[in-house]
Design a protein around this motif. Structure first.
Motif, PDB file in Angstrom:
ATOM      1  N   GLU A 105     -13.816  -0.863  -1.307  1.00  0.00           N
ATOM      2  CA  GLU A 105     -12.428  -0.418  -1.405  1.00  0.00           C
ATOM      3  C   GLU A 105     -11.608  -1.367  -2.293  1.00  0.00           C
ATOM      4  O   GLU A 105     -10.814  -0.928  -3.118  1.00  0.00           O
ATOM      5  CB  GLU A 105     -11.794  -0.316  -0.021  1.00  0.00           C
ATOM      6  N   SER A 106     -11.843  -2.655  -2.141  1.00  0.00           N
ATOM      7  CA  SER A 106     -11.147  -3.636  -2.968  1.00  0.00           C
ATOM      8  C   SER A 106     -11.489  -3.440  -4.440  1.00  0.00           C
ATOM      9  O   SER A 106     -10.601  -3.465  -5.300  1.00  0.00           O
ATOM     10  CB  SER A 106     -11.520  -5.052  -2.515  1.00  0.00           C
ATOM     11  N   ALA A 107     -12.770  -3.235  -4.748  1.00  0.00           N
ATOM     12  CA  ALA A 107     -13.189  -3.016  -6.136  1.00  0.00           C
ATOM     13  C   ALA A 107     -12.570  -1.736  -6.686  1.00  0.00           C
ATOM     14  O   ALA A 107     -12.140  -1.693  -7.844  1.00  0.00           O
ATOM     15  CB  ALA A 107     -14.705  -2.955  -6.226  1.00  0.00           C
ATOM     16  N   TYR A 108     -12.494  -0.700  -5.863  1.00  0.00           N
ATOM     17  CA  TYR A 108     -11.891   0.558  -6.304  1.00  0.00           C
ATOM     18  C   TYR A 108     -10.405   0.358  -6.584  1.00  0.00           C
ATOM     19  O   TYR A 108      -9.894   0.821  -7.605  1.00  0.00           O
ATOM     20  CB  TYR A 108     -12.097   1.644  -5.246  1.00  0.00           C
ATOM     21  N   ASN A 109      -9.720  -0.318  -5.682  1.00  0.00           N
ATOM     22  CA  ASN A 109      -8.280  -0.538  -5.856  1.00  0.00           C
ATOM     23  C   ASN A 109      -7.972  -1.393  -7.082  1.00  0.00           C
ATOM     24  O   ASN A 109      -6.913  -1.260  -7.678  1.00  0.00           O
ATOM     25  CB  ASN A 109      -7.663  -1.167  -4.602  1.00  0.00           C
ATOM     26  N   LYS A 110      -8.894  -2.270  -7.462  1.00  0.00           N
ATOM     27  CA  LYS A 110      -8.718  -3.104  -8.659  1.00  0.00           C
ATOM     28  C   LYS A 110      -9.142  -2.378  -9.932  1.00  0.00           C
ATOM     29  O   LYS A 110      -9.022  -2.928 -11.022  1.00  0.00           O
ATOM     30  CB  LYS A 110      -9.542  -4.387  -8.531  1.00  0.00           C
ATOM     31  N   GLY A 111      -9.680  -1.176  -9.776  1.00  0.00           N
ATOM     32  CA  GLY A 111     -10.117  -0.409 -10.942  1.00  0.00           C
ATOM     33  C   GLY A 111     -11.473  -0.819 -11.469  1.00  0.00           C
ATOM     34  O   GLY A 111     -11.847  -0.454 -12.577  1.00  0.00           O
ATOM     35  N   GLN A 112     -12.240  -1.585 -10.680  1.00  0.00           N
ATOM     36  CA  GLN A 112     -13.557  -2.037 -11.130  1.00  0.00           C
ATOM     37  C   GLN A 112     -14.602  -0.933 -11.021  1.00  0.00           C
ATOM     38  O   GLN A 112     -15.617  -0.968 -11.725  1.00  0.00           O
ATOM     39  CB  GLN A 112     -13.999  -3.251 -10.312  1.00  0.00           C
ATOM     40  N   VAL A 113     -14.388   0.023 -10.120  1.00  0.00           N
ATOM     41  CA  VAL A 113     -15.308   1.151  -9.942  1.00  0.00           C
ATOM     42  C   VAL A 113     -14.485   2.431  -9.835  1.00  0.00           C
ATOM     43  O   VAL A 113     -13.314   2.395  -9.477  1.00  0.00           O
ATOM     44  CB  VAL A 113     -16.194   0.989  -8.686  1.00  0.00           C
ATOM     45  N   ASP A 114     -15.125   3.549 -10.130  1.00  0.00           N
ATOM     46  CA  ASP A 114     -14.435   4.826 -10.023  1.00  0.00           C
ATOM     47  C   ASP A 114     -14.946   5.596  -8.799  1.00  0.00           C
ATOM     48  O   ASP A 114     -15.843   5.142  -8.088  1.00  0.00           O
ATOM     49  CB  ASP A 114     -14.581   5.644 -11.310  1.00  0.00           C
ATOM     50  N   LEU A 115     -14.367   6.761  -8.571  1.00  0.00           N
ATOM     51  CA  LEU A 115     -14.693   7.550  -7.389  1.00  0.00           C
ATOM     52  C   LEU A 115     -16.148   8.014  -7.392  1.00  0.00           C
ATOM     53  O   LEU A 115     -16.788   8.053  -6.341  1.00  0.00           O
ATOM     54  CB  LEU A 115     -13.749   8.746  -7.285  1.00  0.00           C
ATOM     55  N   HIS A 116     -16.694   8.328  -8.556  1.00  0.00           N
ATOM     56  CA  HIS A 116     -18.107   8.718  -8.623  1.00  0.00           C
ATOM     57  C   HIS A 116     -19.012   7.575  -8.166  1.00  0.00           C
ATOM     58  O   HIS A 116     -19.989   7.784  -7.467  1.00  0.00           O
ATOM     59  CB  HIS A 116     -18.485   9.153 -10.047  1.00  0.00           C
ATOM     60  N   PHE A 117     -18.692   6.377  -8.585  1.00  0.00           N
ATOM     61  CA  PHE A 117     -19.481   5.217  -8.160  1.00  0.00           C
ATOM     62  C   PHE A 117     -19.408   5.060  -6.648  1.00  0.00           C
ATOM     63  O   PHE A 117     -20.417   4.823  -5.984  1.00  0.00           O
ATOM     64  CB  PHE A 117     -18.983   3.936  -8.842  1.00  0.00           C
ATOM     65  N   VAL A 118     -18.210   5.192  -6.093  1.00  0.00           N
ATOM     66  CA  VAL A 118     -18.010   5.044  -4.654  1.00  0.00           C
ATOM     67  C   VAL A 118     -18.861   6.048  -3.899  1.00  0.00           C
ATOM     68  O   VAL A 118     -19.559   5.697  -2.935  1.00  0.00           O
ATOM     69  CB  VAL A 118     -16.521   5.205  -4.273  1.00  0.00           C
TER      70      VAL A 118
END
Length: 136
Positions: A105-118
């Motif tokens: 969640e932290s990586a997503y919020n920082k823009g390091q990963v996208d929803l597909h990656f999640v």
């Protein structure tokens, strides 16, 4: 049956919680995803997310010092340490899933990963955590 249902429910819960928080925070269309810097062709093959364990927190979970935890890990799996410490293996599983989720969640919020990656990451989370728990 109980052993299959609980881990599956946890993974489904994690997915739904993540999606609920993510969708309310940002709505990514396929157009936005195509323009996303995380999935540009130049990034293919690069590691964009790596969950790093907080060993101090993990040792605290086991009610151990970091040194004692590392000593025990030399020849024992996390499940064995949990048994020795009187911790249920399901509690260990839920703890590890929660920590992975927090980092994701932290990586997503920082823009390091996208929803597909999640979505892809969460599909394999249950098996990865179970393997990690059994590894010596």
């Amino acid at each position: 049956m109980k052993k299959i249902i609980y881990p599956t429910l946890v993974v489904m819960f994690v997915i739904s919680m993540f999606l609920n928080s993510s969708i309310s925070a940002i709505s990514q269309t396929s157009e936005n995803i195509e323009n996303s810097p995380q999935i540009e062709k130049e990034d293919e093959g690069k590691v964009v997310f790596n969950y790093e364990k907080d060993f101090k927190s993990l040792a605290n979970f086991f009610n151990l010092t970091e040194n004692k935890y590392f000593q025990m890990r030399e020849d024992k799996s996390m499940i064995e340490i949990a048994e020795i410490q009187g911790i249920n293996k399901d509690d260990l599983f839920y703890y590890l899933v929660a920590k992975n989720y927090e980092a994701l969640e932290s990586a997503y919020n920082k823009g390091q990963v996208d929803l597909h990656f999640v979505m892809d990451y969460v599909l394999y989370l249950k098996e990865d955590v179970e393997q990690e728990m059994q590894a010596k």
